[in-house]
Design a protein around this motif. Structure first.
Motif, PDB file in Angstrom:
ATOM      1  N   ILE A 177      -4.086   8.765 -10.069  1.00 51.08           N
ATOM      2  CA  ILE A 177      -4.734   7.543  -9.583  1.00 51.08           C
ATOM      3  C   ILE A 177      -5.944   7.209 -10.455  1.00 51.08           C
ATOM      4  O   ILE A 177      -6.149   6.062 -10.867  1.00 51.08           O
ATOM      5  CB  ILE A 177      -5.171   7.708  -8.105  1.00 51.08           C
ATOM      6  CG1 ILE A 177      -3.950   7.853  -7.209  1.00 51.08           C
ATOM      7  CG2 ILE A 177      -6.029   6.539  -7.662  1.00 51.08           C
ATOM      8  CD1 ILE A 177      -4.294   8.198  -5.773  1.00 51.08           C
TER       9      ILE A 177
ATOM     10  N   VAL B   7       0.964  11.642   3.084  1.00 52.04           N
ATOM     11  CA  VAL B   7       2.337  11.933   2.641  1.00 52.04           C
ATOM     12  C   VAL B   7       2.523  13.429   2.418  1.00 52.04           C
ATOM     13  O   VAL B   7       3.458  14.045   2.937  1.00 52.04           O
ATOM     14  CB  VAL B   7       2.675  11.152   1.342  1.00 52.04           C
ATOM     15  CG1 VAL B   7       3.957  11.666   0.716  1.00 52.04           C
ATOM     16  CG2 VAL B   7       2.799   9.670   1.636  1.00 52.04           C
ATOM     17  N   VAL B   8       1.584  14.035   1.676  1.00 55.06           N
ATOM     18  CA  VAL B   8       1.711  15.469   1.393  1.00 55.06           C
ATOM     19  C   VAL B   8       1.674  16.263   2.700  1.00 55.06           C
ATOM     20  O   VAL B   8       2.480  17.172   2.921  1.00 55.06           O
ATOM     21  CB  VAL B   8       0.587  15.946   0.447  1.00 55.06           C
ATOM     22  CG1 VAL B   8       0.738  17.425   0.154  1.00 55.06           C
ATOM     23  CG2 VAL B   8       0.630  15.171  -0.846  1.00 55.06           C
TER      24      VAL B   8
ATOM     25  N   PRO C 142      -7.946   4.077   0.227  1.00 51.41           N
ATOM     26  CA  PRO C 142      -6.741   4.124   1.089  1.00 51.41           C
ATOM     27  C   PRO C 142      -5.555   4.786   0.400  1.00 51.41           C
ATOM     28  O   PRO C 142      -4.777   5.477   1.058  1.00 51.41           O
ATOM     29  CB  PRO C 142      -6.451   2.652   1.389  1.00 51.41           C
ATOM     30  CG  PRO C 142      -7.327   1.849   0.521  1.00 51.41           C
ATOM     31  CD  PRO C 142      -8.457   2.719   0.095  1.00 51.41           C
ATOM     32  N   THR C 143      -5.434   4.600  -0.930  1.00 52.25           N
ATOM     33  CA  THR C 143      -4.310   5.220  -1.639  1.00 52.25           C
ATOM     34  C   THR C 143      -4.418   6.742  -1.576  1.00 52.25           C
ATOM     35  O   THR C 143      -3.447   7.438  -1.285  1.00 52.25           O
ATOM     36  CB  THR C 143      -4.274   4.762  -3.109  1.00 52.25           C
ATOM     37  OG1 THR C 143      -4.430   3.351  -3.151  1.00 52.25           O
ATOM     38  CG2 THR C 143      -2.989   5.154  -3.774  1.00 52.25           C
TER      39      THR C 143
ATOM     40  N   PHE D  16     -10.343   0.338  -3.579  1.00 51.10           N
ATOM     41  CA  PHE D  16      -8.919   0.325  -3.264  1.00 51.10           C
ATOM     42  C   PHE D  16      -8.249   1.676  -3.479  1.00 51.10           C
ATOM     43  O   PHE D  16      -7.140   1.897  -3.006  1.00 51.10           O
ATOM     44  CB  PHE D  16      -8.205  -0.759  -4.084  1.00 51.10           C
ATOM     45  CG  PHE D  16      -7.958  -2.003  -3.293  1.00 51.10           C
ATOM     46  CD1 PHE D  16      -6.728  -2.223  -2.702  1.00 51.10           C
ATOM     47  CD2 PHE D  16      -8.970  -2.927  -3.111  1.00 51.10           C
ATOM     48  CE1 PHE D  16      -6.503  -3.350  -1.957  1.00 51.10           C
ATOM     49  CE2 PHE D  16      -8.753  -4.062  -2.356  1.00 51.10           C
ATOM     50  CZ  PHE D  16      -7.519  -4.277  -1.776  1.00 51.10           C
TER      51      PHE D  16
ATOM     52  N   ALA E  11      -2.018  14.126  -7.940  1.00 52.32           N
ATOM     53  CA  ALA E  11      -1.921  12.709  -7.587  1.00 52.32           C
ATOM     54  C   ALA E  11      -3.273  12.025  -7.756  1.00 52.32           C
ATOM     55  O   ALA E  11      -3.349  10.887  -8.237  1.00 52.32           O
ATOM     56  CB  ALA E  11      -1.412  12.550  -6.163  1.00 52.32           C
TER      57      ALA E  11
ATOM     58  N   GLY F 110      -3.550   7.854   1.749  1.00 54.25           N
ATOM     59  CA  GLY F 110      -2.097   7.784   1.890  1.00 54.25           C
ATOM     60  C   GLY F 110      -1.422   8.983   1.241  1.00 54.25           C
ATOM     61  O   GLY F 110      -0.509   9.576   1.805  1.00 54.25           O
ATOM     62  N   VAL F 111      -1.916   9.334   0.047  1.00 54.17           N
ATOM     63  CA  VAL F 111      -1.356  10.494  -0.657  1.00 54.17           C
ATOM     64  C   VAL F 111      -1.505  11.736   0.208  1.00 54.17           C
ATOM     65  O   VAL F 111      -0.558  12.509   0.388  1.00 54.17           O
ATOM     66  CB  VAL F 111      -2.066  10.696  -2.021  1.00 54.17           C
ATOM     67  CG1 VAL F 111      -1.764  12.073  -2.595  1.00 54.17           C
ATOM     68  CG2 VAL F 111      -1.640   9.616  -2.991  1.00 54.17           C
TER      69      VAL F 111
ATOM     70  N   ILE G 185       8.592  17.721  -3.920  1.00 57.13           N
ATOM     71  CA  ILE G 185       8.108  18.000  -2.568  1.00 57.13           C
ATOM     72  C   ILE G 185       9.035  17.417  -1.505  1.00 57.13           C
ATOM     73  O   ILE G 185       9.219  18.025  -0.461  1.00 57.13           O
ATOM     74  CB  ILE G 185       6.623  17.593  -2.341  1.00 57.13           C
ATOM     75  CG1 ILE G 185       6.404  16.102  -2.520  1.00 57.13           C
ATOM     76  CG2 ILE G 185       5.681  18.385  -3.227  1.00 57.13           C
ATOM     77  CD1 ILE G 185       5.035  15.668  -2.001  1.00 57.13           C
TER      78      ILE G 185
ATOM     79  N   LEU H 173       7.222  15.138  -9.298  1.00 60.12           N
ATOM     80  CA  LEU H 173       6.500  15.863  -8.252  1.00 60.12           C
ATOM     81  C   LEU H 173       6.927  15.376  -6.878  1.00 60.12           C
ATOM     82  O   LEU H 173       7.152  16.176  -5.954  1.00 60.12           O
ATOM     83  CB  LEU H 173       4.992  15.663  -8.460  1.00 60.12           C
ATOM     84  CG  LEU H 173       4.052  16.355  -7.483  1.00 60.12           C
ATOM     85  CD1 LEU H 173       4.371  17.826  -7.390  1.00 60.12           C
ATOM     86  CD2 LEU H 173       2.615  16.172  -7.925  1.00 60.12           C
TER      87      LEU H 173
ATOM     88  N   ALA I  39       1.436   6.873  -6.801  1.00 63.87           N
ATOM     89  CA  ALA I  39       0.338   7.755  -7.185  1.00 63.87           C
ATOM     90  C   ALA I  39       0.857   9.145  -7.530  1.00 63.87           C
ATOM     91  O   ALA I  39       0.163   9.940  -8.136  1.00 63.87           O
ATOM     92  CB  ALA I  39      -0.688   7.841  -6.061  1.00 63.87           C
ATOM     93  N   PHE I  40       2.109   9.429  -7.125  1.00 63.50           N
ATOM     94  CA  PHE I  40       2.696  10.724  -7.456  1.00 63.50           C
ATOM     95  C   PHE I  40       3.492  10.602  -8.752  1.00 63.50           C
ATOM     96  O   PHE I  40       4.184   9.611  -8.956  1.00 63.50           O
ATOM     97  CB  PHE I  40       3.683  11.163  -6.364  1.00 63.50           C
ATOM     98  CG  PHE I  40       3.046  11.505  -5.074  1.00 63.50           C
ATOM     99  CD1 PHE I  40       2.570  12.785  -4.846  1.00 63.50           C
ATOM    100  CD2 PHE I  40       2.939  10.570  -4.069  1.00 63.50           C
ATOM    101  CE1 PHE I  40       1.999  13.112  -3.641  1.00 63.50           C
ATOM    102  CE2 PHE I  40       2.358  10.888  -2.853  1.00 63.50           C
ATOM    103  CZ  PHE I  40       1.887  12.162  -2.636  1.00 63.50           C
ATOM    104  N   PRO I  41       3.422  11.641  -9.593  1.00 63.91           N
ATOM    105  CA  PRO I  41       4.398  11.683 -10.677  1.00 63.91           C
ATOM    106  C   PRO I  41       5.786  11.754 -10.028  1.00 63.91           C
ATOM    107  O   PRO I  41       5.947  12.419  -9.001  1.00 63.91           O
ATOM    108  CB  PRO I  41       4.086  13.002 -11.380  1.00 63.91           C
ATOM    109  CG  PRO I  41       2.703  13.356 -10.982  1.00 63.91           C
ATOM    110  CD  PRO I  41       2.500  12.778  -9.624  1.00 63.91           C
TER     111      PRO I  41
ATOM    112  N   ARG J   5       0.835  -1.205   0.000  1.00 61.94           N
ATOM    113  CA  ARG J   5       0.000   0.000   0.000  1.00 61.94           C
ATOM    114  C   ARG J   5       0.874   1.262   0.000  1.00 61.94           C
ATOM    115  O   ARG J   5       0.569   2.232  -0.665  1.00 61.94           O
ATOM    116  CB  ARG J   5      -0.936   0.013   1.211  1.00 61.94           C
ATOM    117  CG  ARG J   5      -1.957  -1.127   1.238  1.00 61.94           C
ATOM    118  CD  ARG J   5      -2.995  -1.076   0.130  1.00 61.94           C
ATOM    119  NE  ARG J   5      -2.541  -1.579  -1.161  1.00 61.94           N
ATOM    120  CZ  ARG J   5      -2.351  -2.863  -1.456  1.00 61.94           C
ATOM    121  NH1 ARG J   5      -2.555  -3.799  -0.557  1.00 61.94           N
ATOM    122  NH2 ARG J   5      -1.952  -3.223  -2.651  1.00 61.94           N
TER     123      ARG J   5
ATOM    124  N   ASP K  21       2.018   1.772  -3.414  1.00 62.38           N
ATOM    125  CA  ASP K  21       0.887   2.303  -4.199  1.00 62.38           C
ATOM    126  C   ASP K  21       0.809   3.815  -4.063  1.00 62.38           C
ATOM    127  O   ASP K  21       0.629   4.537  -5.037  1.00 62.38           O
ATOM    128  CB  ASP K  21      -0.441   1.715  -3.689  1.00 62.38           C
ATOM    129  CG  ASP K  21      -0.737   0.375  -4.319  1.00 62.38           C
ATOM    130  OD1 ASP K  21       0.035  -0.020  -5.208  1.00 62.38           O
ATOM    131  OD2 ASP K  21      -1.727  -0.260  -3.922  1.00 62.38           O
ATOM    132  N   VAL K  22       0.942   4.272  -2.819  1.00 59.90           N
ATOM    133  CA  VAL K  22       0.850   5.707  -2.555  1.00 59.90           C
ATOM    134  C   VAL K  22       1.996   6.440  -3.252  1.00 59.90           C
ATOM    135  O   VAL K  22       1.801   7.455  -3.913  1.00 59.90           O
ATOM    136  CB  VAL K  22       0.866   5.991  -1.041  1.00 59.90           C
ATOM    137  CG1 VAL K  22       1.046   7.477  -0.775  1.00 59.90           C
ATOM    138  CG2 VAL K  22      -0.407   5.485  -0.404  1.00 59.90           C
TER     139      VAL K  22
END
Lengths: 275, 314
Positions: free
Chosen positions: B289, B22-23, B14-15, B11, B285, B18-19, A124, A120, A115-117, A108, A111-112
């Motif tokens: 996705i 993180v940010v 949660p991603t 699904f 992001a 998570g994004v 950050i 990018l 999800a970012f280019p 997971r 996955d996260v």
């Protein structure tokens, strides 16, 4: 080895990289100027006998800056790829071997990250860490981790079912011994293949960050920074950007060709299809 | 099929979460007091105090995060420090420009790539093949900003076909605002070699030989039998290309000075407008996705085998 040299991609890509590494390592012998020496009367000269790639807006020799800049850019590429490889391979192998909760959680997280280019994520992480050469290793390396993680996880999952692993397990090898002695050595060849592409990606990331103005702080001339220096004068004096960009492109091309060649070499199915 | 799409949608939650985490964490790693960072350099002590209480910065970290999450769910990503408006409003204003660029770019560059890839595969080993392979290998190795800068120099400066500042000049023909960035994406086209190799792989299959033996015309074999089957990996690559182009927009919009989300983000970093950085990053992001999700669903429809394989891994 002979088989490796028969692959055109490997030979061409490898030669390009070798030449660039030689140029960068022997930089002091190939240049007669100081990369930081400002010479305003001779600014923005077109390529000539004195300055084979011209001079930039401060009259600095562009060839000299590119050659020394390569040291920074290649160092960043090597270190960030190494960081990505170590973390990615280790976590990927563990994830594939142990599976279960660890695999789920790491999966997971990856996955996260994906999800970012990539650029990018580099940006950050870069602004959070602050700009320095060492932080650059991480801001470029971390976004590459998923590449190694996924490959080593998938490879581990197929290797751990093979009979030699079962044999070692039945002889009482501990889990760590299995991973370190049996799994990782078999995962590594695949990892080395994508290392070339990862290096190309890291060079691209460094130069793109430099272009966007978030590269390594002055006065260290990295390739990205030289491109950015020339960018403001692109319309009146394109030489600085042209030459530094060409070096970046050539290096990426070298790594891409090498990577493609190695991948073809590893995968016989592709090998026959490509011919 | 519906179950598959539902599962994939589930699904992404949660991603996305998570994004956001993180940010959120990354932005808070920026040295200095978060209130001062978020309010910028010009803030007074009183403003900082008000911000602290309003955003609960005096409360434990976990409570703060919970607050940010609650704000997220009602679509509140904070106020932009440089635009003096809600972050979401500013981002949504720029979003159409980026989506437009990504869609046109990916559709046109994929089309050109697929055509070239098919031509290359047809002439395997002959000179058209070699030329196409050489150029596409070069194209994928050139950094986007480098191709873009040359497109600008040639088409804006030397030929004067397109304006230097793409969509900033009023009254510019619509196609001219897109020409530069789209051409850049075409020249960097990464699909040529994927198309070529999947075509070649299919051409080696038994059913192609059968078709040939049955006397089916060469053109029909090429377009119907080979391309039809090669399309599955190509569609996947187009979809992932779309996802990547949301990131590529950062560089493209900077080169061509297009006012999209990518340029907005870069400007926000430059002016230390961290709420906007956080918001724009989150939106980019999210789109990535969604593009990936769309790709998986489409390939799932085109090729049922993937759907089944995808189910097993869950």
């Amino acid at each position: 080895m002979r088989e490796l040299l028969r692959n055109k991609f490997i030979v061409i890509g490898g030669s390009i990289i070798l030449i660039i590494v030689i140029i960068v390592v022997f930089a002091p012998m190939l240049t007669k100027y100081d990369y930081g020496a400002i010479d305003l009367p001779n600014k923005q000269q077109a390529p000539n006998a004195e300055h084979i790639m011209g001079t930039d807006a401060y009259g600095r020799d562009v060839w000299c800056r590119i050659v020394y800049g390569g040291r920074i850019s290649l160092t960043v590429a090597i270190c960030s790829t190494a960081i990505a490889m170590v973390f990615g391979t280790l976590l990927g192998t563990l994830s594939g071997y142990i599976s279960g909760t660890l695999d789920f959680v790491l999966g997971r997280i990856v996955d996260v990250m994906m999800a970012f280019p990539m650029l990018l994520l580099s940006l950050i992480i870069g602004i959070a860490l602050g700009s320095s050469t060492r932080n650059m290793f991480f801001s470029i390396g971390i976004p590459i981790i998923p590449m190694f993680y996924r490959l080593s996880r998938a490879t581990t999952m197929s290797i751990k079912e093979r009979s030699f692993v079962t044999a070692a397990r039945s002889m009482g090898s501990s889990r760590w011994r299995l991973i370190l002695r049996h799994i990782i050595p078999n995962v590594l060849p695949y990892i080395l293949v994508i290392m070339s592409s990862a290096m190309g990606g890291a060079i691209l990331a460094e130069s793109s960050l430099g272009f966007l103005g978030y590269g390594i702080p002055l006065p260290t001339p990295s390739w990205g920074l030289i491109v950015n220096d020339g960018r403001s004068f692109m319309f009146t004096y394109p030489w600085t950007t042209a030459f530094s960009g060409a070096f970046i492109a050539l290096t990426i091309l070298g790594f891409n060709l090498l990577g493609d060649g190695l991948r073809d070499h590893m995968d016989p199915k592709i090998r026959t299809a490509a011919r | 099929m519906r179950n598959y799409i539902l599962k994939r949608l589930l699904f992404t939650i949660p991603t996305l979460l998570g994004v956001f985490i993180v940010v959120y964490i990354v932005i808070r790693q920026i040295p200095g007091d978060p209130a001062e960072v978020m309010l910028g350099k010009t803030a007074t002590t009183a403003q900082i105090e008000i911000y602290r209480t309003a955003h609960g910065l005096d409360r434990p970290a976990i409570v703060q995060f919970w607050l940010a999450l609650k704000h997220l769910f009602v679509g509140d990503l904070g106020m932009s420090l440089s635009h003096y408006r809600p972050v979401l409003e500013v981002v949504f204003e720029r979003l159409p420009s980026t989506i437009e660029l990504a869609l046109y770019g990916i559709v046109i560059s994929s089309f050109v790539s697929i055509v070239l890839g098919v031509v290359a595969a047809t002439f395997r080993g002959k000179w058209p093949d070699l030329i196409i392979i050489a150029f596409s290998t070069l194209g994928t190795s050139l950094p986007t900003f480098y191709i873009g800068l040359w497109v600008l120099v040639i088409f804006a400066l030397k030929l004067g076909i397109i304006p230097v500042l793409s969509n900033m000049v009023k009254g510019t023909a619509y196609w001219k605002t897109l020409f530069g960035p789209v051409l850049t994406m075409v020249l960097g086209g990464s699909l040529v070699r994927t198309t070529r190799s999947s075509m070649l792989e299919i051409m080696d299959e038994d059913f192609i030989r059968t078709a040939k033996a049955k006397g089916v015309s060469g053109r029909k074999i090429l377009f119907k039998h080979a391309l039809g089957n090669a399309l599955i990996p190509i569609v996947t690559m187009v979809g992932y290309g779309l996802a990547i182009s949301f990131g590529g927009a950062i560089v493209l919009e900077t080169v061509f000075v297009r006012s999209g989300v990518g340029k907005l983000l870069i400007d926000a970093i430059g002016s230390r407008d961290y709420p906007l950085v956080q918001g724009a990053t989150f939106i980019i992001a999210t789109f990535m996705i969604l593009a990936n999700l769309l790709t998986d669903v489409v390939t799932g429809i085109v090729d049922p085998r993937i759907r089944v394989a995808g189910d097993v891994s869950f």
